[in-house]
Scaffold this active site. Structure first.
Site, mmCIF file in Angstrom:
data_model
loop_
_atom_site.group_PDB
_atom_site.id
_atom_site.type_symbol
_atom_site.label_atom_id
_atom_site.label_comp_id
_atom_site.label_asym_id
_atom_site.label_seq_id
_atom_site.Cartn_x
_atom_site.Cartn_y
_atom_site.Cartn_z
ATOM 1 N N SER A 190 -38.233 22.493 79.848
ATOM 2 C CA SER A 190 -38.905 23.755 80.032
ATOM 3 C C SER A 190 -38.482 24.353 81.369
ATOM 4 O O SER A 190 -37.292 24.502 81.622
ATOM 5 C CB SER A 190 -40.419 23.558 79.918
ATOM 6 O OG SER A 190 -41.057 24.771 79.676
ATOM 7 N N ASP A 454 -39.348 26.293 68.814
ATOM 8 C CA ASP A 454 -39.833 26.460 70.186
ATOM 9 C C ASP A 454 -40.067 27.937 70.479
ATOM 10 O O ASP A 454 -39.139 28.749 70.375
ATOM 11 C CB ASP A 454 -38.784 25.898 71.154
ATOM 12 C CG ASP A 454 -39.206 25.985 72.614
ATOM 13 O OD1 ASP A 454 -40.342 26.411 72.899
ATOM 14 O OD2 ASP A 454 -38.376 25.620 73.474
#
Length: 560
Positions: A190, A454
């Site tokens: 991330s 995602d």
């Protein structure tokens, strides 16, 4: 409790901590990395049978307060470490969880994570390093605007370099493993995955290899694309009905029929909100729940419960086109009033929980330490953006188009009035992408792992809006997974596409690390030893638990 505020961080993905992340303003969730559970109630032993410190033993490193002015001295930066799998000549694997306190991330030291799997395969030593201005690793005594001038992407990158060159690891030979003497692998997911890419661009040659999971490498101001993978992969009937409801809400709220406006506010239990953009923006919460999904998420997940509430009537599921506006609107409202409002707001009134227009509320300027939401919001407002708003008119939208970047820019002035004395301004994402190459990164031995489902995908090198070719020197491996799914070993046990990414990563790291040879001398600093503190074990974190934040940031002036 609050849940409407800017946030990505890149990067939290776990359910147990969601409520803590739903505080302060109407900003999008951070892309924070999910935790991985680890049992800490049994001894840890190395390969040669040596009894090792517990995974949650905390050490500190004397990190420079300001890399541009070393004379200011140092602060205590926390880290966790194990040499459970280590053998001389093995790699040093460095990981930071990024925009969150690092307590509870001990699972990344173990082979429950892909990083530990690499370490086990390669006889490596693992480190978890807390990011500056998160948790208890703070260069300054508060999170005031003056202090936060030292919270920049470049300072964070410089921290990683200084740590690698100067740390004396708490293991035999730990003072002889600087990057000139041992291969270092920088890893992250991330935001910290993006930090891996940005660091390798900014510090070429320092780290031999990198692993970047769901790495949000492209800073994007108006990141409406966050909701697009959700729209693509959520149940079609739920998507169709949600889009119909949002289009209706926008039409009514853009009109002058106060009776119709009040009916919608009442339907969702939000009559107490005085601003219509806050009402419309509140409905994003249901789609932010997608971020906590993983391959093994079952029917009881919050997002699945939401879609079931809209699409299952008397045991019958709606067709792909959905039930239609009237049924979906009532069902969505009932879901909010029956359970969801209390889930995100507890006993708080709507204005306190979801309102964003009262600049006098104390949470905006709470400068106390260990306030991850504030630190991440600083990044959002100045350098990375990631404002999760309504889609353009020519694109389907799950989110109200009343929510646009100006809605979020205004909140930056509440969080950091001294930083924005002349009013709201967008974050300097263009400068971030120029400095660190964003989507266009081209670095040898950098492995990207992404997931089709995602919501952060379009800020990664797997974006639908910027095609990148996978190469042997910079592979891009894509699973059917969600945010950072490849980081957890167990996700590979429930999703064969995640397992394939993990297998490719292990093979790639094996090849790259076999190519490493010692470099020329890199000077270290013997004045920065590790300092153990807080021995003993803390409660194990729940897997797939993370925080949500809605925050953003602008690049400080060069003079600042």
């Amino acid at each position: 409790m609050r849940r409407q505020f800017l946030l990505l961080g890149l990067a939290s993905c776990s359910l147990a901590a969601l409520r803590d992340g739903r505080v302060h303003g109407n900003m999008a969730p951070s892309a924070a990395i999910p935790k991985i559970s680890v049992h800490t109630n049994s001894p840890v032993t190395s390969r040669n049978g040596t009894l090792l410190p517990d995974y949650n033993t905390t050490y500190t490193f004397d990190q420079l307060i300001d890399h541009n002015n070393p004379s200011l001295g140092t602060f205590k930066q926390r880290f966790w470490h194990t040499y459970e799998f280590y053998e001389p000549g093995g790699p040093i694997i460095l990981f930071t969880p990024g925009e969150v306190a690092a307590d509870g991330f001990e699972g990344y030291l173990t082979n429950a994570s892909i990083y530990g799997m690499i370490s086990q395969q390669q006889n490596g030593s693992n480190i978890v390093l807390e990011h500056r201005f998160f948790g208890l690793s703070n260069p300054k005594p508060d999170l005031s605007v003056k202090s936060l001038q030292l919270l920049t992407l470049q300072q964070a990158i410089d921290d990683l370099e200084y740590f690698a060159k100067n740390v004396k690891l708490p293991m035999p030979g730990g003072d002889q493993v600087t990057p000139d003497k041992a291969p270092w692998v920088l890893v992250g997911g991330s935001y910290s995955g993006a930090l891996t890419s940005w660091t390798m661009v900014n510090k070429p040659g320092l780290f031999w290899a990198g692993y970047a999971s769901s790495a949000v490498v492209e800073a994007i101001t108006d990141f409406w694309e966050y909701f697009d993978p959700i729209r693509q992969f959520m149940p079609q009937n739920c998507s169709a009905d949600a889009q119909a409801v949002i289009a209706h809400v926008d039409k009514v709220f853009s009109g002058s029929n106060m009776t119709a406006i009040d009916e919608i506010k009442s339907l969702f239990g939000l009559s107490g909100l005085s601003h219509l953009d806050d009402v419309a923006g509140s409905l994003r919460n249901n789609f932010w729940d997608w971020q906590s999904l993983q391959p093994d998420s079952g029917p009881g997940s919050t997002f699945t419960t939401f879609c079931d509430a809209l699409e299952v009537q008397n045991g019958v599921s709606a067709p792909p086109s959905g039930w239609g506006l009237e049924t979906a609107l009532k069902a969505w409202g009932n879901f909010w009033t029956s359970s969801y409002y209390s889930f995100i707001c507890g006993d708080s009134d709507a204005e306190s929980c979801l309102g964003t227009h009262n600049a006098s509320e104390s949470f905006w300027t709470d400068t106390s330490l260990n306030n991850d939401a504030r630190s991440w919001t600083w990044f959002v407002c100045n350098e990375v953006g990631y404002l999760q708003d309504g889609a353009p008119l020519d694109h389907p939208s799950l989110v109200s188009r009343l929510i646009q970047p100006d809605y979020d820019f205004r909140q930056c002035t509440y969080w950091f009035p001294e930083q924005f004395p002349n009013g709201a301004r967008p974050p300097n994402t263009a400068l971030t992408n120029i400095r660190y190459r964003g989507w266009d990164v081209a670095i040898d031995r950098l492995f990207f792992a992404n997931g089709k489902r995602d919501p952060w995908r379009d800020a990664t090198v797997s974006s639908d809006f910027h095609f990148r070719q996978s190469t042997s020197s910079q592979p891009i491996a894509v699973s059917d997974g969600f945010h950072c799914s490849d980081l957890g070993r167990k996700n590979g046990m429930t999703d064969t596409t995640v397992a394939a990414v993990q297998t490719q990563a292990l093979a790639t790291m094996k090849t790259w690390l076999a190519q490493w040879t010692p470099k020329g001398s890199i000077s270290g600093n013997p004045k920065h030893p590790f300092v153990p503190s807080q021995p003993g074990r803390s409660p194990s974190p729940s897997e797939d638990v993370g925080k949500r934040v809605n925050v953003w940031l602008r690049e400080p002036d060069a003079s600042g």
